[in-house]
Design a protein around this motif. Sequence first.
Motif, PDB file in Angstrom:
ATOM      1  N   MET A   1      -5.853   3.324   0.075  1.00 57.56           N
ATOM      2  CA  MET A   1      -6.940   2.569   0.704  1.00 57.56           C
ATOM      3  C   MET A   1      -6.702   1.076   0.517  1.00 57.56           C
ATOM      4  N   ARG A   2      -7.198   0.289   1.470  1.00 59.64           N
ATOM      5  CA  ARG A   2      -7.143  -1.163   1.405  1.00 59.64           C
ATOM      6  C   ARG A   2      -8.536  -1.711   1.675  1.00 59.64           C
ATOM      7  N   SER A   3      -8.995  -2.595   0.778  1.00 59.01           N
ATOM      8  CA  SER A   3     -10.336  -3.157   0.977  1.00 59.01           C
ATOM      9  C   SER A   3     -10.377  -4.071   2.195  1.00 59.01           C
TER      10      SER A   3
ATOM     11  N   ALA B   1       0.831  -1.201   0.000  1.00 59.43           N
ATOM     12  CA  ALA B   1       0.000   0.000   0.000  1.00 59.43           C
ATOM     13  C   ALA B   1       0.870   1.257   0.000  1.00 59.43           C
TER      14      ALA B   1
ATOM     15  N   LEU C   1      -5.980  -2.951  -3.325  1.00 62.09           N
ATOM     16  CA  LEU C   1      -5.271  -1.764  -2.856  1.00 62.09           C
ATOM     17  C   LEU C   1      -5.467  -0.662  -3.879  1.00 62.09           C
TER      18      LEU C   1
ATOM     19  N   ASP D   1      -8.796  -8.995  -2.368  1.00 61.06           N
ATOM     20  CA  ASP D   1      -8.161  -7.918  -1.618  1.00 61.06           C
ATOM     21  C   ASP D   1      -7.618  -6.880  -2.597  1.00 61.06           C
TER      22      ASP D   1
ATOM     23  N   GLY E   1     -10.534  -1.523   5.103  1.00 61.16           N
ATOM     24  CA  GLY E   1     -11.461  -0.405   4.943  1.00 61.16           C
ATOM     25  C   GLY E   1     -10.886   0.926   5.388  1.00 61.16           C
TER      26      GLY E   1
ATOM     27  N   ARG F   1     -14.747  -0.468  -3.685  1.00 56.60           N
ATOM     28  CA  ARG F   1     -14.566  -1.644  -2.827  1.00 56.60           C
ATOM     29  C   ARG F   1     -13.879  -1.274  -1.519  1.00 56.60           C
ATOM     30  N   CYS F   2     -12.877  -0.409  -1.621  1.00 55.40           N
ATOM     31  CA  CYS F   2     -12.090  -0.067  -0.437  1.00 55.40           C
ATOM     32  C   CYS F   2     -12.881   0.737   0.589  1.00 55.40           C
TER      33      CYS F   2
END
Length: 328
Positions: A307-309, A17, A278, A276, A312, A233-234
């Motif tokens: 952001m990371r799904s 990330a 990013l 998943d 969140g 999504r994130c």
Amino acid sequence: MTSSRYNPYQVTDRNLALELVRVTEAAAVAASAWTGRGLKNEADGAAVEAMRRAFDTVAIDGMVVIGEGEMDEAPMLFIGEKVGAGGPGMDIAVDPLEGTNLCAKNLPNALTVVALAESGNFLHAPDIYMEKIVVGPALPEGVVDLDNSIEANLKALAQAKKCDVSDLMLCTLDRERHAELIARTREAGARVTLLSDGDVAAAIAACLDDSGIDIYAGSGGAPEGVLAAAAVRCVQGQMQGRLLFEDDGQVERARKMNPGADPSRKLALEDMARGDVLFSATGVTGGALLRGIRRSGGRTVTHSLVMRSKSGTLRFVEGHHDYHTKTW
């Protein structure tokens, strides 16, 4: 002793990330040298080359599945191009400069954008148009639907938000093809924000509480639709899409890119970006989402969103880069 709670993938995920932020920062700084010069292809080309170089330091075995659009006739990070220094197999979706015209004219909301997912998790979208609708998180599932009229969607959204339709703000691209959408939205009582370019930023804004945007709708580029889906999504928003075809050749291309799938089907969010995910974006020119590049003496200041799904989490990252020591 190794802790039973240690998760090497999660550590790698977090590191990636931050690496993605460095990639979008490099592209944004390179593009910013062309801000306001009226040369959109030169700005795009600078962003592309900077992004390529930055990817050389990222520990992935990446393949570009969403690249620069052929519509712009500009330099590309082309579909199928391999990037990265080696590591886990990843799908890469990029827009080295979203809003080339915005950068060329020094207008708000030009961004550099990258999304990453494990191999096979992004829709392979041809460079055609996609119909899209986006709303934010914390709403009933399916509150809006691409198959419903805009009037029905606005009414359902207002009910879910416990407000009047007149309180809602719809965002769309300022295009002749959206004239009916705009007119019907206003006739229903809602307000409209028009963008000249940049629907990835608009899709994200529809998912943020303080943006003033409640819903994004209309048609834009399909590659940008996949990037928007990664971002949505994130932030746990909702999105649907549908590819729009102008001829049989485009249908056949979409079919070859996604074997076994109906190219004309309505696309749910996870049809476009699953697993998943990013996402990173850096501002080139300032806007509602991100500040633009600022220079002072030998320093450059960047403003990014990563952001990371999985978690969140949204992080806004301000970078201060010293040209005496910085290498991109």
